[in-house]
Design a protein around this motif. Structure first.
Motif, PDB file in Angstrom:
ATOM      1  N   UNK A 166       0.846  -1.193   0.000  1.00  0.00           N
ATOM      2  CA  UNK A 166       0.000   0.000   0.000  1.00  0.00           C
ATOM      3  C   UNK A 166       0.880   1.241   0.000  1.00  0.00           C
ATOM      4  N   UNK A 167       0.268   2.358  -0.407  1.00  0.00           N
ATOM      5  CA  UNK A 167       0.990   3.619  -0.548  1.00  0.00           C
ATOM      6  C   UNK A 167       0.381   4.638   0.411  1.00  0.00           C
ATOM      7  N   UNK A 168       1.226   5.397   1.080  1.00  0.00           N
ATOM      8  CA  UNK A 168       0.759   6.472   1.953  1.00  0.00           C
ATOM      9  C   UNK A 168       1.203   7.799   1.357  1.00  0.00           C
ATOM     10  N   UNK A 169       0.240   8.674   1.109  1.00  0.00           N
ATOM     11  CA  UNK A 169       0.504   9.968   0.479  1.00  0.00           C
ATOM     12  C   UNK A 169       0.768  11.015   1.556  1.00  0.00           C
ATOM     13  N   UNK A 170       2.021  11.408   1.681  1.00  0.00           N
ATOM     14  CA  UNK A 170       2.403  12.463   2.628  1.00  0.00           C
ATOM     15  C   UNK A 170       2.891  13.696   1.910  1.00  0.00           C
ATOM     16  N   UNK A 171       2.379  13.948   0.716  1.00  0.00           N
ATOM     17  CA  UNK A 171       2.866  15.044  -0.110  1.00  0.00           C
ATOM     18  C   UNK A 171       2.091  16.329   0.174  1.00  0.00           C
ATOM     19  N   UNK A 172       2.554  17.415  -0.431  1.00  0.00           N
ATOM     20  CA  UNK A 172       1.955  18.724  -0.164  1.00  0.00           C
ATOM     21  C   UNK A 172       1.644  19.506  -1.436  1.00  0.00           C
ATOM     22  N   UNK A 232      -0.080  18.113  -8.077  1.00  0.00           N
ATOM     23  CA  UNK A 232       0.386  17.172  -9.105  1.00  0.00           C
ATOM     24  C   UNK A 232       0.779  15.815  -8.544  1.00  0.00           C
ATOM     25  N   UNK A 233       1.495  15.814  -7.403  1.00  0.00           N
ATOM     26  CA  UNK A 233       1.922  14.534  -6.843  1.00  0.00           C
ATOM     27  C   UNK A 233       0.758  13.774  -6.235  1.00  0.00           C
ATOM     28  N   UNK A 234      -0.235  14.478  -5.692  1.00  0.00           N
ATOM     29  CA  UNK A 234      -1.413  13.784  -5.153  1.00  0.00           C
ATOM     30  C   UNK A 234      -2.166  13.049  -6.249  1.00  0.00           C
ATOM     31  N   UNK A 235      -2.334  13.699  -7.396  1.00  0.00           N
ATOM     32  CA  UNK A 235      -2.994  13.016  -8.515  1.00  0.00           C
ATOM     33  C   UNK A 235      -2.125  11.872  -9.031  1.00  0.00           C
ATOM     34  N   UNK A 236      -0.825  12.079  -9.053  1.00  0.00           N
ATOM     35  CA  UNK A 236       0.091  11.028  -9.498  1.00  0.00           C
ATOM     36  C   UNK A 236       0.009   9.817  -8.579  1.00  0.00           C
ATOM     37  N   UNK A 237       0.043  10.037  -7.262  1.00  0.00           N
ATOM     38  CA  UNK A 237      -0.053   8.929  -6.311  1.00  0.00           C
ATOM     39  C   UNK A 237      -1.385   8.209  -6.478  1.00  0.00           C
ATOM     40  N   UNK A 238      -2.459   8.968  -6.618  1.00  0.00           N
ATOM     41  CA  UNK A 238      -3.777   8.360  -6.783  1.00  0.00           C
ATOM     42  C   UNK A 238      -3.826   7.468  -8.015  1.00  0.00           C
TER      43      UNK A 238
END
Length: 390
Positions: A131-137, A140-146
Motif C-alpha cells: 500500500x501507498x501512503x501519500x504524505x505530499x503537499x 500534481x503529486x497527489x494526482x500522481x499517487x492516486x
C-alpha cells in the motif's frame, strides 16, 4: 503482503518482547504481528506527514518501509518534521529518516528512493509495495499517487494539512472512491497557498500522520473498519473532528467502469503548471543587490506585500507594508498609486511569488514596478543576515 503465508513468517525472540503490547491485543495477536512483519508500505514524502507516520509504522513492526523524497533537511522543517534532527540539516531527508527508523527499530528493512516521484518512475517504485501512503503537499503529486494506486490496484492512505486544518481518508480500497472522485479537477495554480506561504501548526501533521499510520496498520491487519468512503476533517484550533461521506463517482475517469485514463499522464500540465514558468513580459525583476543600490540612491518606493504578522517577524528597512490581500480586493491599489508618486516602485514578499502576483494586478491598473527576485529570504541570505529567516 496483505495475504501472507503466516506459517512461513517467524518472529525473533527479541520481537516478542518488543511487540508484547500488540501480541496481547486479541485484534492483533501473533497472527496480526506476523502480518505487519510481512507487509511493505511506501511513504511518499518524509516531511510533516511522513515523519510521524513513518515513525509509528516502524515502531509497529512493518517489515519493509520505502521512503520517497528528493529534498534535504532545512532548519524550517524541524518545527514539525520530527523524524529529522539538527545534525541532519543540509543532508537528504530519506537518509535522515532511514537512520532514525532503524535506530527506533533495527528489525526493519528501510528502502530509500532519493528522487522525485514522477510519471516515469512511479509505477516501478510502487509496484513492490502493498500500500501507498501519500504524505505530499502539492496537487500534481497527489494526482500522481492516486492514479498510480488505481492502476496498480493498491490502497492509497491520504492526508493533507494547512494552517490549523487537516483531512484524512483511504482511497481505492474496498471498492471505495479514489482521489479523483473527491477532486475531479485541481484548483487553479496559486489559488491554494503552500504551507510555506500560509503556515502550519507544527503539531497538526502529527495528528493527521498518526491517523494515516493507524489506517495503514488496520488495512494490513484486515477485517478492521477503515476511512474508505469517509473523509475525516480535523480543526486543531477549535479541536473538532467532522466526517463527510464519500461516494465513488460512476463517471470517474480512472476508477469508474469506463476509464479514460489508462496510463500515467503529465500531472504538472494537468494541474495547469507550466514546465518552465516564465515571468509575464511586463514583469521586471531586480536582484537584492540592485535593490540595495537603489535604496542607497533614494527615489525608490519599496512595497512589502506580505501579511502584517510576517512584517513583524522581519522586514527590509524603508519598506512600506501593503498586503497582497488588500491589493487583490482593490483596497491597496490607491495606496500604492499614491506612494508611486514618490519614486520608482519595487515590490517584494517572502520569496518573490506573491510580489509577482501583486505586480500583475498593479499593472492592470496602470502601475508599473520591479519585482525583487527571491524576496526577503534573498535579502537575508545575500545582504543582511541579521534579518531573520522564517
Amino acid at each position: 503482503m496483505l495475504n501472507p503465508d503466516l506459517d512461513s513468517i517467524q518472529l525473533l525472540p527479541e520481537e516478542y518482547e518488543r511487540y508484547s503490547r500488540h501480541l496481547i491485543l486479541p485484534e492483533v495477536g501473533l497472527a496480526g504481528q506476523k502480518r505487519l512483519k510481512a507487509a511493505s508500505v511506501l511513504c511518499v514524502g518524509t516531511g510533516g506527514l511522513g515523519s510521524p507516520l513513518a515513525l509509528y509504522l516502524a515502531a509497529a513492526g512493518i517489515g519493509r518501509i520505502g521512503l520517497v523524497d528528493f529534498d534535504v533537511v532545512d532548519a524550517s522543517n524541524l518545527q514539525r518534521q520530527i523524524i529529522h534532527g539538527t545534525s541532519w540539516i543540509g543532508k537528504p531527508k530519506v537518509a535522515s529518516a532511514q537512520h532514525r527508523l532503524l535506530e527506533l527499530n533495527p528489525f526493519l528493512q528501510v528502502d530509500i528512493h532519493e528522487t522525485a516521484l514522477t510519471s516515469e518512475n512511479a509505477l516501478t517504485i510502487a509496484q513492490d509495495y502493498d500500500l501507498i501512503i501519500d504524505g505530499t503537499d502539492n496537487f500534481p503529486t497527489r494526482y500522481l499517487v492516486n492514479d498510480t494506486c488505481v492502476l496498480l490496484g493498491k490502497p492509497n492512505v491520504y492526508g493533507s494539512i494547512f494552517r490549523f486544518e487537516g483531512q484524512a481518508t483511504v482511497f481505492n480500497h474496498q471498492e471505495g472512491p479514489c482521489y479523483r472522485c473527491l477532486y475531479p479537477e485541481p484548483p487553479p495554480p496559486g489559488l491554494v497557498p503552500s504551507c510555506a506561504e500560509g503556515g502550519v501548526l507544527g503539531i497538526l501533521p502529527g495528528v493527521i500522520g498518526v491517523i494515516q499510520a493507524t489506517e495503514a496498520v488496520k488495512i494490513i491487519l484486515g477485517d478492521a473498519p477503515t476511512l474508505s468512503g469517509r473523509l475525516l476533517l480535523y480543526d486543531a484550533w477549535a479541536m473538532k473532528f467532522r466526517e463527510l461521506k464519500l461516494r465513488k463517482n460512476p463517471e470517474c475517469p480512472i476508477c469508474g467502469p469506463n476509464p479514460t485514463i489508462t496510463a500515467l499522464i503529465d500531472y504538472q500540465e494537468f494541474c495547469g503548471i507550466p514546465a518552465q514558468p516564465e515571468a509575464p513580459p511586463t514583469l521586471q525583476e531586480g536582484t537584492v543587490q540592485e535593490l540595495q543600490q537603489r535604496l542607497q540612491q533614494g527615489n525608490i518606493v519599496l512595497i512589502d506585500v506580505r501579511n502584517p504578522h510576517e512584517y513583524e517577524i522581519a522586514h527590509i528597512p524603508g519598506s512600506t507594508l501593503v498586503p497582497l490581500g488588500d491589493i487583490e480586493q482593490g483596497l491597496g491599489i490607491e495606496n500604492v498609486r499614491e506612494l508611486a508618486q514618490n519614486g520608482e516602485v519595487w515590490v517584494h514578499c517572502k520569496s518573490g511569488m506573491r510580489s509577482s502576483k501583486a505586480l500583475q494586478l498593479l499593472a492592470e491598473k496602470g502601475i508599473q514596478g520591479t519585482n525583487v527576485k527571491g524576496g526577503i529570504l534573498a535579502w537575508s541570505d545575500q545582504i543582511d543576515p541579521t534579518v531573520p529567516r522564517y
